[in-house]
Write an enzyme that holds these catalytic residues in place. Structure first.
Site, short mmCIF file in Angstrom:
data_model
loop_
_atom_site.label_atom_id
_atom_site.label_comp_id
_atom_site.label_asym_id
_atom_site.label_seq_id
_atom_site.Cartn_x
_atom_site.Cartn_y
_atom_site.Cartn_z
N HIS A 87 45.29 24.94 36.95
CA HIS A 87 45.04 24.06 35.80
C HIS A 87 46.27 23.23 35.45
O HIS A 87 46.31 22.61 34.38
CB HIS A 87 44.63 24.88 34.57
CG HIS A 87 43.32 25.60 34.72
ND1 HIS A 87 42.15 24.96 35.08
CD2 HIS A 87 42.99 26.91 34.56
CE1 HIS A 87 41.16 25.85 35.13
NE2 HIS A 87 41.65 27.05 34.83
N ASP A 122 38.13 30.76 42.36
CA ASP A 122 38.27 31.18 40.96
C ASP A 122 37.00 30.77 40.19
O ASP A 122 36.31 29.83 40.56
CB ASP A 122 39.50 30.49 40.35
CG ASP A 122 39.88 31.03 38.98
OD1 ASP A 122 40.75 31.91 38.93
OD2 ASP A 122 39.31 30.57 37.97
N HIS A 172 36.93 29.24 37.46
CA HIS A 172 37.14 27.94 36.81
C HIS A 172 37.53 26.85 37.80
O HIS A 172 38.23 27.11 38.77
CB HIS A 172 38.23 28.08 35.74
CG HIS A 172 37.94 29.18 34.75
ND1 HIS A 172 38.45 30.45 34.89
CD2 HIS A 172 37.15 29.20 33.66
CE1 HIS A 172 38.00 31.21 33.89
NE2 HIS A 172 37.21 30.48 33.14
ZN LIG Z 1 39.85 31.36 36.23
#
Ligand SMILES: [Zn+2]
Length: 251
Positions: A100, A137, A139
């Site tokens: 991220h 993952d 996300h």
């Molecule tokens: Zn994650």
């Protein structure tokens, strides 16, 4: 298969779930004695600068503890990438996670984009031209996608699927049909497990994903493959999930 790990990853550098006490211990316990552990050097600032703007680097530096552990995590990914290029598959058991972290911002427990920093370095050294990143993952790795945004050098693949079998089929089909890469790198997040936030995958599914990635690397890129840790928050299942993935990922 070598595990890249530094004792400083045990340090609780902030108050988010990725930094929680006991998280790394759970995984080290599941892997020690089975694999050789190697300590990374911290990344250099010029390594960070291939992905991140100076202002972002300065703002992370505002918290020296986070900055120091972050440099070690990025250094761990770099070492895993270099070892993979030299023909030794490696797993970066690192934190903070990175997917991220965008060039000029970050969120979601991430600060520097470890996997992007490792890939950019291999490209800079003219060792590779094209890389595939598989990010399993829970996300979407917006930071990784933003870093490479549409360049031919990198394909970012984040499988989706509300059903377990659909999710696995998408990975198997994509890895079976994609070609022409010099290396495969994996953002290995374990938060899609049935007893973690995503509530979907079984422990043996990580073995399958690891095996498909290994087969892909042998067929397409001389076995060059590495993985780095992203998410995964249930300490009572993290160890067995990482171990299952690595069993598939190892020869
Ligand atoms: Zn994650």
């Amino acid at each position: 298969m070598k595990i890249i790990f530094h004792p400083r990853f045990y340090e609780v550098y902030t108050s988010d779930p990725a930094s929680a006490p006991g998280r790394m211990e759970a995984m080290v316990k599941a892997l020690e004695g089975k694999y050789e552990f190697i300590e990374p050097e911290p990344a250099q600032e010029r390594d960070l600068e291939r992905v991140h703007g100076r202002q972002h680097i300065q703002s992370v530096k505002g918290d020296l503890l986070v900055y120091e552990i972050g440099l070690l995590a990025a250094g761990g990914a770099i070492l895993a990438g270099e070892m993979a290029f030299d023909g030794q598959p490696a797993f970066g058991l690192i934190r903070p996670p990175g997917h991220h972290a965008s060039p000029h911002s970050c969120w979601g427990f991430c600060y520097f984009n470890n996997i992007a920093i490792a890939i950019k370095r291999l490209i800079h050294e003219e060792k590779i031209n094209r890389a595939l990143i598989l990010d399993f993952d829970l996300h979407y790795g917006d930071g990784t996608a933003n870093t490479f945004g549409g360049t031919r050098a990198l394909t970012y693949f984040h499988p989706e699927g509300a059903q377990r079998q659909t999710f696995l089929d998408v990975i198997q089909q994509t890895l079976g049909s994609d070609k022409n890469y010099d290396i495969i790198a994996i953002s290995a997040g374990f938060d899609r497990h049935e007893e973690d936030w995503g509530g979907l995958l079984k422990t043996e599914d990580y073995h399958s994903i690891g095996k498909w990635a290994r087969e892909f690397s042998i067929e397409n890129c001389q076995g060059r493959r590495f993985a780095v840790l992203e998410g995964g928050y249930n300490h009572s299942v993290l160890g067995k999930n990482v171990r299952s993935f690595l069993q598939g990922f190892t020869d």
